[in-house]
Design a protein around this motif. Structure first.
Motif, PDB file in Angstrom:
ATOM      1  N   TRP A   1       0.830  -1.201   0.000  1.00 44.47           N
ATOM      2  CA  TRP A   1       0.000   0.000   0.000  1.00 44.47           C
ATOM      3  C   TRP A   1       0.865   1.252   0.000  1.00 44.47           C
ATOM      4  O   TRP A   1       2.085   1.193   0.079  1.00 44.47           O
ATOM      5  N   ILE A   2       0.198   2.392  -0.098  1.00 46.75           N
ATOM      6  CA  ILE A   2       0.878   3.677  -0.189  1.00 46.75           C
ATOM      7  C   ILE A   2       0.601   4.486   1.077  1.00 46.75           C
ATOM      8  O   ILE A   2      -0.458   4.355   1.675  1.00 46.75           O
ATOM      9  N   PRO A   3       1.556   5.318   1.514  1.00 43.47           N
ATOM     10  CA  PRO A   3       1.417   6.004   2.804  1.00 43.47           C
ATOM     11  C   PRO A   3       0.365   7.109   2.783  1.00 43.47           C
ATOM     12  O   PRO A   3       0.203   7.823   1.797  1.00 43.47           O
ATOM     13  N   GLU A   4      -0.336   7.249   3.919  1.00 41.58           N
ATOM     14  CA  GLU A   4      -1.336   8.292   4.083  1.00 41.58           C
ATOM     15  C   GLU A   4      -0.810   9.489   4.863  1.00 41.58           C
ATOM     16  O   GLU A   4      -1.477  10.526   4.943  1.00 41.58           O
ATOM     17  N   SER A   5       0.377   9.372   5.440  1.00 39.40           N
ATOM     18  CA  SER A   5       0.935  10.443   6.259  1.00 39.40           C
ATOM     19  C   SER A   5       2.443  10.261   6.366  1.00 39.40           C
ATOM     20  O   SER A   5       2.991   9.230   5.958  1.00 39.40           O
ATOM     21  N   CYS A   6       3.101  11.254   6.937  1.00 35.21           N
ATOM     22  CA  CYS A   6       4.543  11.140   7.161  1.00 35.21           C
ATOM     23  C   CYS A   6       4.843  10.105   8.247  1.00 35.21           C
ATOM     24  O   CYS A   6       5.922   9.491   8.247  1.00 35.21           O
ATOM     25  N   VAL A   7       3.912   9.911   9.166  1.00 33.23           N
ATOM     26  CA  VAL A   7       4.077   8.843  10.166  1.00 33.23           C
ATOM     27  C   VAL A   7       4.142   7.496   9.458  1.00 33.23           C
ATOM     28  O   VAL A   7       4.977   6.640   9.791  1.00 33.23           O
TER      29      VAL A   7
ATOM     30  N   CYS B   1       6.539   2.518   8.086  1.00 33.51           N
ATOM     31  CA  CYS B   1       6.467   1.382   7.160  1.00 33.51           C
ATOM     32  C   CYS B   1       7.755   1.195   6.367  1.00 33.51           C
ATOM     33  O   CYS B   1       7.970   0.143   5.771  1.00 33.51           O
ATOM     34  N   SER B   2       8.606   2.223   6.350  1.00 33.88           N
ATOM     35  CA  SER B   2       9.813   2.127   5.531  1.00 33.88           C
ATOM     36  C   SER B   2      11.105   2.233   6.324  1.00 33.88           C
ATOM     37  O   SER B   2      12.161   1.839   5.843  1.00 33.88           O
ATOM     38  N   GLY B   3      11.002   2.802   7.519  1.00 30.18           N
ATOM     39  CA  GLY B   3      12.218   3.021   8.307  1.00 30.18           C
ATOM     40  C   GLY B   3      13.020   4.224   7.839  1.00 30.18           C
ATOM     41  O   GLY B   3      14.120   4.488   8.327  1.00 30.18           O
ATOM     42  N   ILE B   4      12.479   4.991   6.886  1.00 29.97           N
ATOM     43  CA  ILE B   4      13.185   6.177   6.379  1.00 29.97           C
ATOM     44  C   ILE B   4      13.220   7.255   7.457  1.00 29.97           C
ATOM     45  O   ILE B   4      12.225   7.528   8.127  1.00 29.97           O
ATOM     46  N   THR B   5      14.373   7.883   7.626  1.00 30.87           N
ATOM     47  CA  THR B   5      14.524   8.943   8.624  1.00 30.87           C
ATOM     48  C   THR B   5      15.008  10.252   8.011  1.00 30.87           C
ATOM     49  O   THR B   5      15.322  11.199   8.727  1.00 30.87           O
ATOM     50  N   THR B   6      15.087  10.303   6.695  1.00 30.18           N
ATOM     51  CA  THR B   6      15.575  11.502   6.009  1.00 30.18           C
ATOM     52  C   THR B   6      14.408  12.417   5.650  1.00 30.18           C
ATOM     53  O   THR B   6      13.512  12.032   4.900  1.00 30.18           O
ATOM     54  N   ASP B   7      14.417  13.636   6.181  1.00 27.36           N
ATOM     55  CA  ASP B   7      13.382  14.610   5.849  1.00 27.36           C
ATOM     56  C   ASP B   7      13.443  14.965   4.360  1.00 27.36           C
ATOM     57  O   ASP B   7      14.526  15.015   3.774  1.00 27.36           O
ATOM     58  N   GLY B   8      12.289  15.211   3.766  1.00 30.38           N
ATOM     59  CA  GLY B   8      12.273  15.571   2.352  1.00 30.38           C
ATOM     60  C   GLY B   8      10.881  15.503   1.770  1.00 30.38           C
ATOM     61  O   GLY B   8       9.887  15.324   2.485  1.00 30.38           O
TER      62      GLY B   8
ATOM     63  N   LEU C   1      11.242  13.185  10.541  1.00 29.66           N
ATOM     64  CA  LEU C   1      10.882  11.778  10.363  1.00 29.66           C
ATOM     65  C   LEU C   1      11.520  10.885  11.419  1.00 29.66           C
ATOM     66  O   LEU C   1      10.971   9.852  11.787  1.00 29.66           O
ATOM     67  N   ARG C   2      12.661  11.281  11.906  1.00 28.65           N
ATOM     68  CA  ARG C   2      13.374  10.445  12.877  1.00 28.65           C
ATOM     69  C   ARG C   2      12.691  10.417  14.247  1.00 28.65           C
ATOM     70  O   ARG C   2      12.795   9.430  14.979  1.00 28.65           O
ATOM     71  N   SER C   3      11.967  11.506  14.583  1.00 27.12           N
ATOM     72  CA  SER C   3      11.450  11.595  15.947  1.00 27.12           C
ATOM     73  C   SER C   3       9.952  11.880  16.032  1.00 27.12           C
ATOM     74  O   SER C   3       9.213  11.174  16.713  1.00 27.12           O
ATOM     75  N   ASP C   4       9.489  12.907  15.349  1.00 23.64           N
ATOM     76  CA  ASP C   4       8.098  13.338  15.467  1.00 23.64           C
ATOM     77  C   ASP C   4       7.606  13.823  14.105  1.00 23.64           C
ATOM     78  O   ASP C   4       7.512  15.027  13.857  1.00 23.64           O
ATOM     79  N   PRO C   5       7.254  12.923  13.190  1.00 21.10           N
ATOM     80  CA  PRO C   5       6.922  13.311  11.810  1.00 21.10           C
ATOM     81  C   PRO C   5       5.750  14.283  11.717  1.00 21.10           C
ATOM     82  O   PRO C   5       4.740  14.123  12.401  1.00 21.10           O
ATOM     83  N   SER C   6       5.917  15.291  10.871  1.00 21.97           N
ATOM     84  CA  SER C   6       4.838  16.238  10.608  1.00 21.97           C
ATOM     85  C   SER C   6       4.902  16.660   9.153  1.00 21.97           C
ATOM     86  O   SER C   6       5.918  16.464   8.470  1.00 21.97           O
ATOM     87  N   GLU C   7       3.808  17.268   8.662  1.00 20.81           N
ATOM     88  CA  GLU C   7       3.643  17.541   7.243  1.00 20.81           C
ATOM     89  C   GLU C   7       3.694  19.038   6.934  1.00 20.81           C
ATOM     90  O   GLU C   7       3.102  19.851   7.660  1.00 20.81           O
ATOM     91  N   TYR C   8       4.370  19.354   5.831  1.00 17.16           N
ATOM     92  CA  TYR C   8       4.451  20.734   5.346  1.00 17.16           C
ATOM     93  C   TYR C   8       4.273  20.738   3.828  1.00 17.16           C
ATOM     94  O   TYR C   8       4.609  19.765   3.149  1.00 17.16           O
ATOM     95  N   ILE C   9       3.756  21.854   3.321  1.00 17.62           N
ATOM     96  CA  ILE C   9       3.682  22.088   1.891  1.00 17.62           C
ATOM     97  C   ILE C   9       4.800  23.053   1.522  1.00 17.62           C
ATOM     98  O   ILE C   9       4.896  24.149   2.099  1.00 17.62           O
ATOM     99  N   THR C  10       5.652  22.655   0.576  1.00 16.56           N
ATOM    100  CA  THR C  10       6.720  23.530   0.114  1.00 16.56           C
ATOM    101  C   THR C  10       6.165  24.505  -0.916  1.00 16.56           C
ATOM    102  O   THR C  10       5.574  24.103  -1.913  1.00 16.56           O
TER     103      THR C  10
END
Length: 328
Positions: free
Chosen positions: A116-122, A127-134, A155-164
């Motif tokens: 499946w595909i992610p619904e959030s940065c969490v 689901c991937s173990g990725i810790t690199t912001d981007g 992503l490493r500690s407290d994932p949150s979402e932003y629009i660039t």
């Protein structure tokens, strides 16, 4: 080894049933999928809404069911295009948008519980173990699972979402500290600093696409700013006075994000004395909004808060963000 692949279709879904006669170990080690039915949801779209050059695999298949079988073998495949004219099969790791049922291209989206595909940065982090912001492609329920380019932060500690924001969005706060002297109105100049917030990214609540206007993490602040994203303030003179310059401007530009501010949002005066929202402009595509707040002293912005984003008709290339595929 005998392997028969059957395909049935009903209610907008194509079901591929694999009936194979071989050793059970071969199934899992070679093909990496269990026996049974795997569904692909069929939608109509247009070719200009898909990027064939970005296919993760491209080749030929004798029939649609074989193309679907190849998709299941490829761990990053979540959608496909198949042409019965030339038997071309193209697999994608993103889900492109449908065209409201008026397209002439049949496009298939994988619908299975083990990929499946992610619904959030969490989801991206867990689901991937990725810790690199981007920048990542997210498919939130608030957008009806259509893809949105989201900057995932912490992503490493407290994932949150932003629009660039491709263009800086600026909001001016002119107040009594900018008066050259006390007790007068309609100054032709002001005392620095003129407080302002220049946003390069804006925080959102992914569950409902609401803007967190007081999140200044990615905003350059001049002075002690209190105006949120989407607001401005002016304190130079009562609205009816002429001539009287006003400095509380707001500039919003979401072009390049695939999003616009909710079209149902109304704008006006949100508080103050003898105020007026002047020179309100919104571009035809909804991506740009600008206005001037005029008064003595008060604020302007969205009257029917909160500010929310909605999808625009702008096409954003899949190459602009990173793809994450979640697997059980």
């Amino acid at each position: 080894m005998l392997c028969m692949c059957l395909m049935t279709a009903s209610a907008g879904k194509a079901a591929f049933t694999f009936e194979c006669q071989f050793d059970i170990k071969l199934i899992f080690h070679t093909f990496l999928f269990p026996l049974g039915e795997i569904y692909f949801r069929q939608i109509k779209t247009r070719l200009d809404l898909i990027e064939p050059s970005l296919a993760v695999w491209s080749g030929f298949a004798d029939r649609l069911s074989q193309c679907g079988f190849i998709c299941l073998q490829k761990g990053r495949c979540v959608s496909l295009l198949y042409s019965p004219v030339d038997n071309s099969c193209k697999l994608f790791d993103v889900i492109y948008d449908e065209s409201g049922g008026i397209g002439d291209i049949e496009y298939y989206i994988l619908d299975t519980g083990n990929r499946w595909i992610p619904e959030s940065c969490v989801d991206v982090a867990t689901c991937s173990g990725i810790t690199t912001d981007g920048e990542y492609w997210i498919y939130p329920k608030s957008s009806q699972r259509k893809r949105i380019k989201i900057f995932c932060y912490k992503l490493r500690s407290d994932p949150s979402e932003y629009i660039t924001l491709k263009s800086t969005n600026t909001f001016i706060q002119h107040d009594d500290t900018n008066w050259p002297s006390k007790g007068r109105q309609c100054y032709s100049s002001y005392k620095l600093p003129l407080k302002r917030a220049d946003f390069t990214k804006v925080g959102i609540q992914i569950q409902n696409m609401e803007v967190d206007g007081t999140d200044y993490t990615f905003a350059l602040l001049t002075g002690l700013v209190t105006v949120p994203f989407g607001h401005s303030m002016d304190c130079n003179g009562e609205r009816q006075r002429q001539p009287c310059p006003h400095y509380g401007t707001a500039t919003i530009n979401t072009r390049g994000t695939g999003l616009i501010i909710d079209l149902t949002l109304t704008w006006g005066v949100t508080g103050g004395w003898r105020m007026e929202l002047k020179d309100f402009n919104r571009s035809t595509d909804g991506a740009e909004i600008s206005f001037t707040c005029a008064g003595w002293c008060g604020k302007c912005g969205p009257v029917s808060e909160p500010i929310k984003f909605q999808l625009s008709t702008e096409f954003i290339s899949a190459a602009e963000a990173r793809v994450v595929i979640c697997k059980a």
